[in-house]
Design a protein around this motif. Structure first.
Motif, PDB file in Angstrom:
ATOM      1  N   VAL A 155       0.847  -1.195   0.000  1.00 34.87           N
ATOM      2  CA  VAL A 155       0.000   0.000   0.000  1.00 34.87           C
ATOM      3  C   VAL A 155       0.882   1.244   0.000  1.00 34.87           C
ATOM      4  O   VAL A 155       1.823   1.366   0.791  1.00 34.87           O
ATOM      5  N   ALA A 156       0.564   2.174  -0.916  1.00 36.73           N
ATOM      6  CA  ALA A 156       1.432   3.328  -1.137  1.00 36.73           C
ATOM      7  C   ALA A 156       0.680   4.649  -1.155  1.00 36.73           C
ATOM      8  O   ALA A 156       1.250   5.677  -1.511  1.00 36.73           O
ATOM      9  N   GLY A 157      -0.595   4.650  -0.765  1.00 35.14           N
ATOM     10  CA  GLY A 157      -1.342   5.904  -0.732  1.00 35.14           C
ATOM     11  C   GLY A 157      -2.834   5.684  -0.869  1.00 35.14           C
ATOM     12  O   GLY A 157      -3.324   4.545  -0.814  1.00 35.14           O
ATOM     13  N   VAL A 158      -3.557   6.781  -1.037  1.00 40.03           N
ATOM     14  CA  VAL A 158      -5.013   6.730  -1.170  1.00 40.03           C
ATOM     15  C   VAL A 158      -5.465   7.752  -2.206  1.00 40.03           C
ATOM     16  O   VAL A 158      -4.750   8.707  -2.521  1.00 40.03           O
ATOM     17  N   ARG A 159      -6.656   7.512  -2.694  1.00 41.60           N
ATOM     18  CA  ARG A 159      -7.322   8.471  -3.564  1.00 41.60           C
ATOM     19  C   ARG A 159      -8.677   8.805  -2.951  1.00 41.60           C
ATOM     20  O   ARG A 159      -9.277   7.983  -2.259  1.00 41.60           O
ATOM     21  N   GLY A 160      -9.177  10.026  -3.186  1.00 40.99           N
ATOM     22  CA  GLY A 160     -10.462  10.395  -2.616  1.00 40.99           C
ATOM     23  C   GLY A 160     -11.039  11.643  -3.245  1.00 40.99           C
ATOM     24  O   GLY A 160     -10.576  12.123  -4.281  1.00 40.99           O
ATOM     25  N   HIS A 161     -12.072  12.177  -2.580  1.00 35.47           N
ATOM     26  CA  HIS A 161     -12.810  13.330  -3.113  1.00 35.47           C
ATOM     27  C   HIS A 161     -13.057  14.339  -1.993  1.00 35.47           C
ATOM     28  O   HIS A 161     -13.414  13.975  -0.880  1.00 35.47           O
ATOM     29  N   ARG A 162     -12.866  15.625  -2.303  1.00 34.31           N
ATOM     30  CA  ARG A 162     -13.127  16.702  -1.342  1.00 34.31           C
ATOM     31  C   ARG A 162     -14.510  17.274  -1.639  1.00 34.31           C
ATOM     32  O   ARG A 162     -14.724  17.971  -2.638  1.00 34.31           O
ATOM     33  N   ARG A 163     -15.458  16.975  -0.765  1.00 39.65           N
ATOM     34  CA  ARG A 163     -16.857  17.323  -1.019  1.00 39.65           C
ATOM     35  C   ARG A 163     -17.067  18.829  -1.165  1.00 39.65           C
ATOM     36  O   ARG A 163     -17.772  19.288  -2.077  1.00 39.65           O
ATOM     37  N   GLN A 164     -16.496  19.607  -0.264  1.00 39.77           N
ATOM     38  CA  GLN A 164     -16.773  21.040  -0.267  1.00 39.77           C
ATOM     39  C   GLN A 164     -16.067  21.775  -1.401  1.00 39.77           C
ATOM     40  O   GLN A 164     -16.423  22.907  -1.731  1.00 39.77           O
ATOM     41  N   HIS A 165     -15.070  21.129  -1.991  1.00 37.19           N
ATOM     42  CA  HIS A 165     -14.333  21.741  -3.086  1.00 37.19           C
ATOM     43  C   HIS A 165     -14.740  21.170  -4.444  1.00 37.19           C
ATOM     44  O   HIS A 165     -14.433  21.758  -5.488  1.00 37.19           O
ATOM     45  N   GLY A 452     -15.926  11.601  -9.312  1.00 35.49           N
ATOM     46  CA  GLY A 452     -16.194  12.849  -8.601  1.00 35.49           C
ATOM     47  C   GLY A 452     -17.071  12.665  -7.390  1.00 35.49           C
ATOM     48  O   GLY A 452     -16.976  11.689  -6.643  1.00 35.49           O
ATOM     49  N   GLY A 453     -17.996  13.609  -7.191  1.00 31.66           N
ATOM     50  CA  GLY A 453     -18.809  13.638  -5.985  1.00 31.66           C
ATOM     51  C   GLY A 453     -19.783  12.495  -5.839  1.00 31.66           C
ATOM     52  O   GLY A 453     -20.269  12.225  -4.738  1.00 31.66           O
ATOM     53  N   ASP A 454     -20.100  11.790  -6.929  1.00 28.49           N
ATOM     54  CA  ASP A 454     -21.003  10.646  -6.834  1.00 28.49           C
ATOM     55  C   ASP A 454     -20.292   9.384  -6.363  1.00 28.49           C
ATOM     56  O   ASP A 454     -20.935   8.455  -5.868  1.00 28.49           O
ATOM     57  N   LEU A 455     -18.984   9.344  -6.503  1.00 25.60           N
ATOM     58  CA  LEU A 455     -18.251   8.117  -6.216  1.00 25.60           C
ATOM     59  C   LEU A 455     -18.273   7.714  -4.740  1.00 25.60           C
ATOM     60  O   LEU A 455     -18.462   6.530  -4.446  1.00 25.60           O
ATOM     61  N   PRO A 456     -18.095   8.628  -3.770  1.00 26.76           N
ATOM     62  CA  PRO A 456     -18.108   8.182  -2.375  1.00 26.76           C
ATOM     63  C   PRO A 456     -19.381   7.440  -1.986  1.00 26.76           C
ATOM     64  O   PRO A 456     -19.320   6.421  -1.278  1.00 26.76           O
ATOM     65  N   GLY A 457     -20.534   7.906  -2.441  1.00 27.31           N
ATOM     66  CA  GLY A 457     -21.779   7.230  -2.107  1.00 27.31           C
ATOM     67  C   GLY A 457     -21.866   5.838  -2.695  1.00 27.31           C
ATOM     68  O   GLY A 457     -22.374   4.902  -2.055  1.00 27.31           O
ATOM     69  N   VAL A 458     -21.384   5.665  -3.908  1.00 29.28           N
ATOM     70  CA  VAL A 458     -21.377   4.351  -4.541  1.00 29.28           C
ATOM     71  C   VAL A 458     -20.433   3.413  -3.800  1.00 29.28           C
ATOM     72  O   VAL A 458     -20.749   2.244  -3.546  1.00 29.28           O
ATOM     73  N   ARG A 459     -19.277   3.927  -3.426  1.00 28.00           N
ATOM     74  CA  ARG A 459     -18.308   3.105  -2.708  1.00 28.00           C
ATOM     75  C   ARG A 459     -18.827   2.699  -1.324  1.00 28.00           C
ATOM     76  O   ARG A 459     -18.589   1.583  -0.860  1.00 28.00           O
TER      77      ARG A 459
END
Length: 525
Positions: A155-165, A452-459
């Protein structure tokens, strides 16, 4: 598209007690630490929503022995005494540090600070302030969506989304600590809707294993008109049928299945906390003021009047299952990946049964400390080579293949929330429920892969389905009743099943027994 590219020695995913203690410990070890929270670190999650007890025991051999022995039978003898001692030691140290360095205002009883519990909002407020003083960077409202690995699978890092930005981010790191909490399946239990099991999914996609997932039948008693799940007070309660007559066998401990069956039969169970003395009533109000807030607003005195109750699913938040850890520093089976708090299995200290606080709270702060220290050491050993690794995302459902969020949420409501499937478990109910969950997992319907912003909910939806599949697969493999893993057709403990169960996989699941260490086999017979 990545809008924000960051680096850190250690990334901590999750900002509850386990995450903040991990971040603090890693920073104190000299690591550059970044903490990611899907909410606002210090206010989101079950602990920040109310008070909680802590398994804090003085370092007296007799007291420690009594503390470790007191719940071993309840936990099906699956605990490990060495780990229990380590957690008691670390919790004692951390609670004293919380007073001395974070200036937590413990109440004073007979001239001595009472450290067997904390008020969650104040505790987490001080933890946020403490880790910021230690140099930890925090990204709030920034849910992680997948882990990144190098060419060796480390494991070498993470990817994610900033909701407010409205932007995506990537973090290149030397090590990652998953402190994302358990999974309560969006049941609306207080503070638990952020607990959707994301970290377990991320870990499994990287190749990690789960353990104790059958110990996930946690349903908390709550007033029917609120989501507050403070079950300790119901030990002082009497339960009734809807017509006001006593409900035989119902209780907070050992009688919750009676409540579940009555709710299934009639839809109504009444309760009155009528066994508490006036002094105890006063202590209750001081200890858990949010428990009484809704009662007071509605003009109900829970000590003298009956009120309707329900059961809210808390899954692996109050259960003991989670990511399997294989070393004293809470390392997982995947290099560079560590797990802490409710995201990790708590079997080592709780066995097959735990609750909302006490052992869980102690485990959160101690495992966070162990994991933060281990992650910092791993990152330090890598040195600058960590920044030269080629990164690949390992996220699957919703990232590499389609996943239908609406269908997933529907199957969770139908197959996981109901008492008669997840709590009153039998193979005749578990097998068809698991088949429906498998079908949703295998389905590639649902349109395009999201970003983008839809991905966190799907995950999050994918993580809940994955959790439920691990839970039911393990539950079917344990053909006995041990701790909270109860099978109605196998009501007794089976000495031949004195082992933990490891479960893994994504598309095709598997289980295997894991030997219990730290005690003699004879105690289970």
């Amino acid at each position: 598209m990545i809008n924000l590219d960051l680096t850190a020695d250690v990334v901590v995913v999750g900002g509850g007690p386990a995450g903040t203690w991990a971040a603090l410990t890693a920073a104190e070890a000299g690591a550059d630490v970044l903490l990611l929270d899907k909410g606002y670190c210090g206010t989101s999650g079950p602990t920040a929503s109310g008070g909680t007890g802590v398994w804090y025991v003085q370092p007296d051999p007799e007291q420690r022995e009594k503390a470790m022995a007191s719940r071993e039978k309840l936990g099906g003898f699956l605990q490990d005494r060495r780990w229990m001692a380590r957690v008691l030691d670390q919790t004692y140290e951390n609670m004293n540090r919380l007073e001395a360095q974070a200036r937590y205002p413990f109440p004073v009883v007979d001239g001595v600070p009472h450290k067997r519990g904390v008020q969650g909002p104040e505790y987490m407020r001080r933890m946020r302030s403490w880790i910021k003083r230690a140099g930890v960077r925090i990204l709030d409202h920034s849910p992680a969506t997948e882990l990144l690995v190098d060419g060796t699978g480390t494991v070498a890092g993470v990817r994610g989304h900033r909701r407010q930005h409205g932007t995506d981010y990537r973090v290149r790191a030397g090590a990652v600590v998953l402190a994302t909490g358990g999974c309560a399946f969006l049941s609306k239990a207080l503070g638990c809707d952020v607990a959707t099991g994301d970290g377990a999914l991320f870990a499994a996609e990287a190749g990690a294993e789960m353990s104790g997932m059958e110990f996930s039948t946690a349903y908390a008693i709550a007033p029917a008109f609120t989501s507050v799940t403070k079950t300790a007070y119901y030990g002082f309660a009497t339960f009734f049928h809807g017509d006001g007559t006593p409900l035989p066998g119902a209780g907070s401990q050992g009688g919750r299945s009676v409540i579940a069956k009555e709710l299934l039969r009639t839809g109504v169970v009444l309760c009155q906390i009528d066994q508490a003395t006036p002094e105890q009533q006063q202590q209750m109000r001081l200890g858990q003021p949010n428990f009484f807030l809704t009662f007071d607003r509605l003009g109900i005195n829970p000590f003298t009047e009956k009120f309707p109750v329900t059961l809210l699913l808390e899954g692996t938040v109050r259960g003991t299952g989670g990511i399997r850890i294989i070393a004293d520093d809470c390392a997982t089976t995947v290099p560079g990946l560590y797990a802490a708090g409710d995201a990790a299995t708590r079997e080592l200290v709780c066995g097959a049964f735990t609750g909302g606080g006490s052992h869980n709270s102690a485990w959160a702060m101690s495992s966070g400390t162990f994991a933060g220290r281990g992650a910092a050491a791993f990152a330090t050993a890598l040195g600058t080579a960590a920044n030269r690794r080629k990164l690949t995302g390992v996220g699957e459902a919703g990232i590499q293949r389609n996943f239908d969020r609406a269908e997933a949420l529907d199957v969770i409501r139908r197959e996981v929330h109901p008492y008669d499937k997840n709590y009153l478990r039998t193979a005749s109910r578990l097998e068809p429920a698991l088949a429906h969950l498998d079908a949703v997992w295998d389905s590639r319907r649902g349109g395009n892969v999201v970003t983008g912003g839809d991905l966190p909910g799907v995950r999050q939806a994918a993580a809940m389905v994955a959790h439920a599949r691990w839970m039911y697969t393990s539950a079917l493999a344990r053909t006995e009743s041990r701790g909270m893993a109860r099978r109605e057709e196998f009501p007794h403990l089976d000495p031949n099943q004195y082992h933990r169960l490891t479960v893994g996989g994504l598309d095709r699941l598997w289980t295997r027994p894991e030997a219990v260490t730290g005690r003699e086999l004879a105690v289970a017979s």
